[in-house]
Structures are given as C-alpha cells and as structure tokens.
Design an enzyme around this catalytic site. Sequence first.
Site, PDB file in Angstrom:
ATOM      1  N   ARG A 193      34.891 -32.623  17.905  1.00  0.00           N
ATOM      2  CA  ARG A 193      34.003 -31.572  18.377  1.00  0.00           C
ATOM      3  C   ARG A 193      34.755 -30.174  18.609  1.00  0.00           C
ATOM      4  O   ARG A 193      35.881 -30.468  19.203  1.00  0.00           O
ATOM      5  CB  ARG A 193      33.310 -32.134  19.699  1.00  0.00           C
ATOM      6  CG  ARG A 193      32.600 -30.774  20.524  1.00  0.00           C
ATOM      7  CD  ARG A 193      31.754 -31.437  21.628  1.00  0.00           C
ATOM      8  NE  ARG A 193      30.561 -32.191  21.068  1.00  0.00           N
ATOM      9  CZ  ARG A 193      29.401 -32.359  22.220  1.00  0.00           C
ATOM     10  NH1 ARG A 193      29.507 -31.948  23.331  1.00  0.00           N
ATOM     11  NH2 ARG A 193      28.331 -33.002  21.529  1.00  0.00           N
ATOM     12  N   HIS A 228      24.950 -29.318  14.533  1.00  0.00           N
ATOM     13  CA  HIS A 228      25.234 -30.597  15.565  1.00  0.00           C
ATOM     14  C   HIS A 228      24.373 -31.747  14.452  1.00  0.00           C
ATOM     15  O   HIS A 228      23.591 -32.302  15.117  1.00  0.00           O
ATOM     16  CB  HIS A 228      24.677 -30.499  16.731  1.00  0.00           C
ATOM     17  CG  HIS A 228      25.021 -31.648  17.747  1.00  0.00           C
ATOM     18  ND1 HIS A 228      25.947 -32.369  17.624  1.00  0.00           N
ATOM     19  CD2 HIS A 228      24.789 -31.904  19.087  1.00  0.00           C
ATOM     20  CE1 HIS A 228      26.102 -33.200  18.713  1.00  0.00           C
ATOM     21  NE2 HIS A 228      25.279 -32.728  19.802  1.00  0.00           N
ATOM     22  N   GLN A 282      23.479 -35.379  16.079  1.00  0.00           N
ATOM     23  CA  GLN A 282      22.391 -35.288  17.251  1.00  0.00           C
ATOM     24  C   GLN A 282      21.062 -35.372  16.340  1.00  0.00           C
ATOM     25  O   GLN A 282      20.170 -36.252  16.637  1.00  0.00           O
ATOM     26  CB  GLN A 282      22.327 -34.121  17.949  1.00  0.00           C
ATOM     27  CG  GLN A 282      21.259 -33.720  18.631  1.00  0.00           C
ATOM     28  CD  GLN A 282      21.174 -34.601  19.845  1.00  0.00           C
ATOM     29  OE1 GLN A 282      22.118 -34.664  20.414  1.00  0.00           O
ATOM     30  NE2 GLN A 282      19.829 -35.135  20.161  1.00  0.00           N
ATOM     31  N   ASP A 305      16.743 -26.397  23.511  1.00  0.00           N
ATOM     32  CA  ASP A 305      17.844 -26.604  23.877  1.00  0.00           C
ATOM     33  C   ASP A 305      18.232 -25.639  24.848  1.00  0.00           C
ATOM     34  O   ASP A 305      17.725 -24.673  24.909  1.00  0.00           O
ATOM     35  CB  ASP A 305      18.937 -26.512  22.405  1.00  0.00           C
ATOM     36  CG  ASP A 305      20.236 -26.991  22.736  1.00  0.00           C
ATOM     37  OD1 ASP A 305      20.570 -27.500  24.055  1.00  0.00           O
ATOM     38  OD2 ASP A 305      21.124 -26.506  21.866  1.00  0.00           O
ATOM     39  N   CYS A 336      17.978 -32.170  22.991  1.00  0.00           N
ATOM     40  CA  CYS A 336      19.406 -32.941  22.932  1.00  0.00           C
ATOM     41  C   CYS A 336      19.898 -33.290  24.082  1.00  0.00           C
ATOM     42  O   CYS A 336      20.897 -34.171  24.108  1.00  0.00           O
ATOM     43  CB  CYS A 336      20.176 -32.233  22.059  1.00  0.00           C
ATOM     44  SG  CYS A 336      20.784 -30.673  22.599  1.00  0.00           S
ATOM     45  N   ARG A 362      21.325 -41.652  20.186  1.00  0.00           N
ATOM     46  CA  ARG A 362      22.437 -41.332  19.628  1.00  0.00           C
ATOM     47  C   ARG A 362      23.377 -42.436  19.450  1.00  0.00           C
ATOM     48  O   ARG A 362      24.241 -42.546  18.255  1.00  0.00           O
ATOM     49  CB  ARG A 362      23.068 -40.384  20.775  1.00  0.00           C
ATOM     50  CG  ARG A 362      22.524 -39.192  21.244  1.00  0.00           C
ATOM     51  CD  ARG A 362      22.538 -38.041  19.868  1.00  0.00           C
ATOM     52  NE  ARG A 362      23.832 -37.870  19.694  1.00  0.00           N
ATOM     53  CZ  ARG A 362      24.528 -37.078  20.020  1.00  0.00           C
ATOM     54  NH1 ARG A 362      24.418 -36.094  20.944  1.00  0.00           N
ATOM     55  NH2 ARG A 362      25.842 -37.093  19.348  1.00  0.00           N
TER      56      ARG A 362
HETATM   57  N1   CP Z   1      23.599 -33.962  22.895  1.00  0.00           N
HETATM   58  C1   CP Z   1      24.970 -33.939  23.111  1.00  0.00           C
HETATM   59  O1   CP Z   1      25.832 -33.722  22.018  1.00  0.00           O
HETATM   60  O2   CP Z   1      25.366 -34.173  24.438  1.00  0.00           O
HETATM   61  P1   CP Z   1      26.820 -34.071  25.057  1.00  0.00           P
HETATM   62  O3   CP Z   1      27.217 -32.682  24.936  1.00  0.00           O
HETATM   63  O4   CP Z   1      26.717 -34.772  26.398  1.00  0.00           O
HETATM   64  O5   CP Z   1      27.767 -35.029  23.994  1.00  0.00           O
HETATM   65  N1  NVA Z   2      23.754 -26.050  21.838  1.00  0.00           N
HETATM   66  C1  NVA Z   2      24.427 -26.838  23.013  1.00  0.00           C
HETATM   67  C2  NVA Z   2      24.267 -28.211  22.529  1.00  0.00           C
HETATM   68  C3  NVA Z   2      24.935 -29.013  23.427  1.00  0.00           C
HETATM   69  C4  NVA Z   2      24.661 -30.623  23.068  1.00  0.00           C
HETATM   70  C5  NVA Z   2      25.858 -26.332  22.773  1.00  0.00           C
HETATM   71  O1  NVA Z   2      26.389 -26.083  21.993  1.00  0.00           O
HETATM   72  O2  NVA Z   2      26.372 -26.145  24.146  1.00  0.00           O
END
Ligand code: CP
Ligand code: NVA
Length: 305
Positions: free
Chosen positions: A106, A133, A136, A224, A264, A292
Amino acid sequence: MIEGRKVKHFLDLAEFDKGILTNIMLQGAQSKLGEADLSRALAGKTVLMMFEKPSTRTRVSLETAVKQMGGQTIVLNPTDSQLGRGETIADTARVLSRYVDAIALRTHAHDNLLELAKYSTVPVINLLSSWSHPTQLIADLITLYERFGDLSKLKVAWSGDGNNVLHSWIHAAAKFGFELQIACPKKRMPDSRVLNWVREVGANVSVTDDPIVAVTDADAVVTDVWVSMGEEHKGSALLKLLEPFRVTEVLMKRAKPTAIFMHCLPAKRGQEVADAVLDGPQSAAWDEAENRLHANKGILAWCLG
Ligand code: CP
Ligand code: NVA
C-alpha cells in the site's frame, strides 16, 4: 523464478481480461460458500505486506486470508525497512524476491508499485495507491454478484470524489460491461487518463456533476470518503465542493427500490454518507468489508496458484 515465466502481478483491473477477473471473483465467492477448498493453497508460502498508509480491512483481511490458506505473513511499516533510509525500490525488490513468494504494497505513488513489479521476480499486489484500489473492487464485484447475479445488466452510480477507488470502479465497469454513471464536482472528476482509457475501450461509463442524474434508477449507489489518505491538506475547500454529493436517504430514493448502498470504508459518517443510509436496510457496506477476505483468497490463489 523459472526463466521466461510471466510473474502474475495484481496491479490494476485494467490489465486483465474479463475471464481472469471472473475466475478470481468466483474463486473468492466459492471459497466463502465452502465450494472451493483453498485451505492449503499457500502451504509453505510467505507473503510480505508493506504499508506506507494506515489500513484496517486490507491488512487484517489479507493476513487472515494468507493464514487461512496455510501460508505465513510478514508485515513491514516504512520505517521498519531500509526503504525508509533511501534504499531503492529496485534493490529492495531484487532482495525481497529471494525470500518471499509475494509482495503486497500500500503506497502513495502508483509508480512505486510499477517499479517494485518491474524488479520483483515474485507477484506484486497493489493494496491501494493514489491511483487505484483493485483488491477492493474484487470484493465489491463479489458483493454485486451475491446480490444480483449477472453484473452486465446493472447500473451502478457513484456520487462523490473522483478518487482511486472510483478509478478501479471504472476499470471494473469496462471489464464486466455494467453501466457506471459517475457524479463528481467538476474540479474533482476522475483522472483524464482513466477517462481517455474508457473512450479507447468503449465502456458504458458517463460523468456528470449532478448526483440526481447519476443515481436515478441505479441498482447500486457507491461512494467513498471525500478526503483520501494523503489529501488531508486539501481540507475545507474540498469538503465544500463535495457537499451536494452526500448520499442521503433522499438521494437513495432516486435509485431503484431494490438498490444497495456500497462504501469501501472507512466512512466519515455524516460527510459522504448519512448514518441512516450506512446503517439502513439498503447498506451492503458490511458485506463488502467481509468480502475483502474472500476476494483476497481469489487474488492470492491466482497470483500464487
Ligand atoms: N477499504 C479499505 O481498503 O480499508 P482499509 O484502509 O481499512 O484497509
Ligand atoms: N479513497 C480512500 C480509500 C480508503 C480505503 C483513500 O485512499 O484514503
């Protein structure tokens, strides 16, 4: 790695054909139902997980998936490794590939994932970047499949910020042939590169700045957070722009009576979504979160199978 064998990276849905994505999704869905046994699929394998940003769902669901598949995990934060002191991603990839069977990352910059994948001889999995993502979306596709079956007949609406999660929704719509109507403020539309890609591949994706237009007769309404990780400095100006895009009970009434609400998570309650929607009978957000785990199993089985 055996020379000449292509490494099965999972970086973006756009890179896959529909058949592979369907198999990944179905494998996850079948494993959830006990119809596919993946309990030894990762026996003897180690998956390294690296997080430059916080995570609850991604981290815990991936670690759980690996363990339930008989594998082991190592979790690294940026400051734990020499990456934090300037060792290059290329050198890190070359070294880590000699220890572990997959590297999941990540990261802020999508280019970091591309660089890692370029030099890694083991699969690299995108656990979210500022661009996309994809893990997801496999969970979200499982959720749509569980609720509706055939995805190609659906109309999905997005109301909110034009962000990384939306980019992956756009990729998914193009691959699975469902309609995606996007409502974002004019200044927060999805990246022009993804919209150009939509035109090239001919997907049923349209954009507007009117959430009512997008949501009307939708089967699923998706949103989101308005402020993604790493965008905190954009602050109140961004919030003001997005105010009309909040998913409320009133907006949900424009969708089909059978419509579901998707997010998400994590949610900023009262901002992009009203409590009554997130907690209401149309909310599929908790199933998405559960999925997930199963999506990760499908992805891992494909990468390491
Ligand atoms: N939806 C998602 O990726 O959540 P987290 O940031 O908690 O991993
Ligand atoms: N768009 C959000 C998604 C988190 C899972 C971010 O990038 O923070």
